[in-house]
Design an enzyme around this catalytic site. Structure first.
Site, mmCIF file in Angstrom:
data_model
loop_
_atom_site.group_PDB
_atom_site.id
_atom_site.type_symbol
_atom_site.label_atom_id
_atom_site.label_comp_id
_atom_site.label_asym_id
_atom_site.label_seq_id
_atom_site.Cartn_x
_atom_site.Cartn_y
_atom_site.Cartn_z
ATOM 1 N N HIS A 24 -83.097 116.545 -84.256
ATOM 2 C CA HIS A 24 -82.551 116.556 -85.624
ATOM 3 C C HIS A 24 -81.052 116.808 -85.545
ATOM 4 O O HIS A 24 -80.603 117.948 -85.519
ATOM 5 C CB HIS A 24 -83.260 117.640 -86.451
ATOM 6 C CG HIS A 24 -82.814 117.716 -87.888
ATOM 7 N ND1 HIS A 24 -83.556 118.386 -88.840
ATOM 8 C CD2 HIS A 24 -81.723 117.234 -88.530
ATOM 9 C CE1 HIS A 24 -82.925 118.303 -90.016
ATOM 10 N NE2 HIS A 24 -81.804 117.624 -89.843
ATOM 11 N N HIS A 26 -77.470 114.703 -87.011
ATOM 12 C CA HIS A 26 -76.845 113.560 -87.681
ATOM 13 C C HIS A 26 -75.586 113.244 -86.903
ATOM 14 O O HIS A 26 -74.683 114.089 -86.819
ATOM 15 C CB HIS A 26 -76.499 113.908 -89.126
ATOM 16 C CG HIS A 26 -77.690 114.369 -89.918
ATOM 17 N ND1 HIS A 26 -78.376 113.541 -90.766
ATOM 18 C CD2 HIS A 26 -78.336 115.568 -89.950
ATOM 19 C CE1 HIS A 26 -79.379 114.217 -91.313
ATOM 20 N NE2 HIS A 26 -79.377 115.442 -90.840
ATOM 21 N N HIS A 204 -86.436 114.519 -94.176
ATOM 22 C CA HIS A 204 -86.023 115.872 -94.533
ATOM 23 C C HIS A 204 -86.901 116.311 -95.708
ATOM 24 O O HIS A 204 -87.034 115.571 -96.701
ATOM 25 C CB HIS A 204 -84.566 115.892 -94.985
ATOM 26 C CG HIS A 204 -83.567 115.806 -93.883
ATOM 27 N ND1 HIS A 204 -83.588 114.841 -92.925
ATOM 28 C CD2 HIS A 204 -82.498 116.609 -93.590
ATOM 29 C CE1 HIS A 204 -82.573 115.041 -92.091
ATOM 30 N NE2 HIS A 204 -81.892 116.106 -92.469
ATOM 31 N N GLU A 207 -86.002 121.731 -97.055
ATOM 32 C CA GLU A 207 -84.749 122.373 -96.619
ATOM 33 C C GLU A 207 -84.318 123.292 -97.767
ATOM 34 O O GLU A 207 -84.338 124.513 -97.632
ATOM 35 C CB GLU A 207 -83.675 121.319 -96.309
ATOM 36 C CG GLU A 207 -82.335 121.916 -95.900
ATOM 37 C CD GLU A 207 -81.235 120.861 -95.656
ATOM 38 O OE1 GLU A 207 -81.418 119.695 -96.045
ATOM 39 O OE2 GLU A 207 -80.191 121.237 -95.082
ATOM 40 N N ASP A 285 -78.492 119.870 -86.345
ATOM 41 C CA ASP A 285 -78.237 119.231 -87.650
ATOM 42 C C ASP A 285 -76.858 118.565 -87.694
ATOM 43 O O ASP A 285 -76.770 117.354 -87.487
ATOM 44 C CB ASP A 285 -78.416 120.243 -88.790
ATOM 45 C CG ASP A 285 -78.810 119.601 -90.111
ATOM 46 O OD1 ASP A 285 -79.043 118.391 -90.152
ATOM 47 O OD2 ASP A 285 -78.900 120.335 -91.118
ATOM 48 N N ASP A 286 -75.820 119.330 -87.998
ATOM 49 C CA ASP A 286 -74.452 118.783 -88.087
ATOM 50 C C ASP A 286 -73.520 119.742 -87.343
ATOM 51 O O ASP A 286 -72.794 120.526 -87.964
ATOM 52 C CB ASP A 286 -74.037 118.668 -89.560
ATOM 53 C CG ASP A 286 -74.959 117.741 -90.329
ATOM 54 O OD1 ASP A 286 -74.820 116.513 -90.181
ATOM 55 O OD2 ASP A 286 -75.851 118.251 -91.041
HETATM 56 N N1 ADE Z 1 -77.216 114.861 -93.957
HETATM 57 C C1 ADE Z 1 -76.572 115.489 -92.977
HETATM 58 N N2 ADE Z 1 -77.030 116.728 -92.845
HETATM 59 C C2 ADE Z 1 -77.997 116.898 -93.766
HETATM 60 C C3 ADE Z 1 -78.855 117.960 -94.127
HETATM 61 N N3 ADE Z 1 -78.818 119.145 -93.527
HETATM 62 N N4 ADE Z 1 -79.707 117.768 -95.151
HETATM 63 C C4 ADE Z 1 -79.752 116.596 -95.781
HETATM 64 N N5 ADE Z 1 -78.973 115.567 -95.482
HETATM 65 C C5 ADE Z 1 -78.106 115.714 -94.471
HETATM 66 ZN ZN ZN Z 2 -80.469 117.121 -91.296
#
Ligand code: ADE
Ligand code: ZN
Length: 344
Positions: A24, A26, A204, A207, A285-286
């Site tokens: 997971h 992006h 997703h 969250e 995630d990011d």
């Molecule tokens: N796009 C990038 N990161 C995300 C996240 N944590 N939740 C939803 N969309 C995303």
């Molecule tokens: Zn995500």
């Protein structure tokens, strides 16, 4: 696996060194401020921040939407195939250094096609980096195309059409962006089509959104993994379902902290998810926006919650089990993991 005792002060070394998969992440969320500025200059794109430091100061998020607004702005510097390659290559080198053997990377084509960037520019740049990662870094890398859930299902169908000439370059379909108000069932028909086409399916859910969204991701979209899913712990019947069907959750602790899903890492429910028998995994995630790549997620979460070496093994093993690699490949990675723990 029966583990010999490992002292707590050696846990960071164990966590950093153990083989693992990331499921997971992006790829647009791996764009570091320095690369955003370099690409902005290379492409003549203006961004509303004076410096790298100025941009970093804006990374003070209060919820998912406050992050997404900056994340989509950051992605606006990506124009050419080489830009997508450079972004992915920077992440893949980092992954190799962190003992990530397998990564399944999300990408958001609509963020780019909406700006006039061709689908083939996006996919070809990312895919070339995946091919080079296997050859030069020994990292197995695959792509998952995500639909943006704040847009319509019709737009998702159009995106799928544009992507199908490149279907050999991605293995699955996901669903991301603003969750609340955009339940999984909004995308029922396009996911059904993707399922017919033979793609792996993830979404997703849970969250920020309610457990009901996890239920419909499972029952309507028929996903194989749930991304995040941490709100599932509010619904005992859902927890039993996830455990019984061995549906993996791709949990992202530093993301949850930075987007205020949990007030602090010590209160994160990763340990509770494992205790309930769920196939939980740790992911970044990011990472450029949330203060750490995969190993930092492991180290900070273990320090804050008191998780053990046994749970480290479980999380890494889960990451291979939950991946979309072949059964033989997964088995080989799991054996490598066992050997790493035996030799530690
Ligand atoms: N796009 C990038 N990161 C995300 C996240 N944590 N939740 C939803 N969309 C995303
Ligand atoms: Zn995500």
């Amino acid at each position: 696996m029966n583990l010999k005792p490992i002292p707590a002060d050696r846990l960071p070394e164990l966590l950093r060194g153990m083989p693992k998969a990331e499921l997971h992440m992006h790829i647009e969320g791996s764009l570091e401020p320095e690369l955003i500025f370099a690409l902005a200059q290379r492409n003549g794109v203006s961004i509303p921040y004076a410096s790298v430091e100025d941009l970093r100061r804006a990374y003070a998020f209060t919820n998912l939407q406050s992050f997404l607004d900056i994340y989509y702005a950051g992605a606006s510097v990506l124009l050419k195939e080489q830009d997508f390659y450079d972004m992915a290559w920077a992440y893949l080198q980092r992954a190799a250094a962190e003992n990530v053997l397998r990564t399944e990377m999300f990408f958001d084509p609509q963020t780019h096609t909406a700006r006039g960037v061709a689908m083939e520019t996006v996919v070809n740049g990312l895919h070339r980096a995946c091919v080079d990662a296997q050859a030069q870094l020994g990292v197995s890398a695959a792509l998952i195309l995500c639909f943006l859930r704040h847009l319509s299902e019709e737009e998702a169908f159009a995106t799928l059409e544009q992507a199908l000439p490149h279907r050999d370059k991605f293995i699955g379909i996901g669903l991301d962006s603003s969750e609340v108000g955009h339940p999984p069932e909004k995308f029922a028909r396009v996911f059904a089509r993707c399922r017919e086409l033979g793609f792996h399916l993830v979404a997703h859910a849970g969250e920020e959104g309610p457990p009901a969204y996890v239920w419909t991701a499972l029952d309507v979209l028929k996903v194989e993994r749930v991304d995040h899913g941490v709100q599932s712990s509010k619904d005992a019947a859902l927890m039993r379902r996830l455990a019984a069907d061995r549906i993996p959750l791709t949990v992202c602790p530093l993301s949850n902290l930075k987007l205020c899903v949990f007030p602090d890492l010590a209160q994160h429910n990763l340990g509770a998810l494992l205790d309930a028998g769920l196939v939980a995994t740790v992911n970044s995630d990011d990472p450029a926006y949330f203060g750490g790549y995969l190993n930092e997620n492991f180290v900070q979460t273990f320090a804050a919650t008191g998780l053990t070496a046994q749970q480290a093994f479980q999380l890494a093993d889960n990451s291979f089990v939950a991946s979309f690699a072949s059964a033989a490949q997964k088995q080989a990675w799991r054996e490598r993991l066992q050997a790493h723990f035996a030799g530690f």
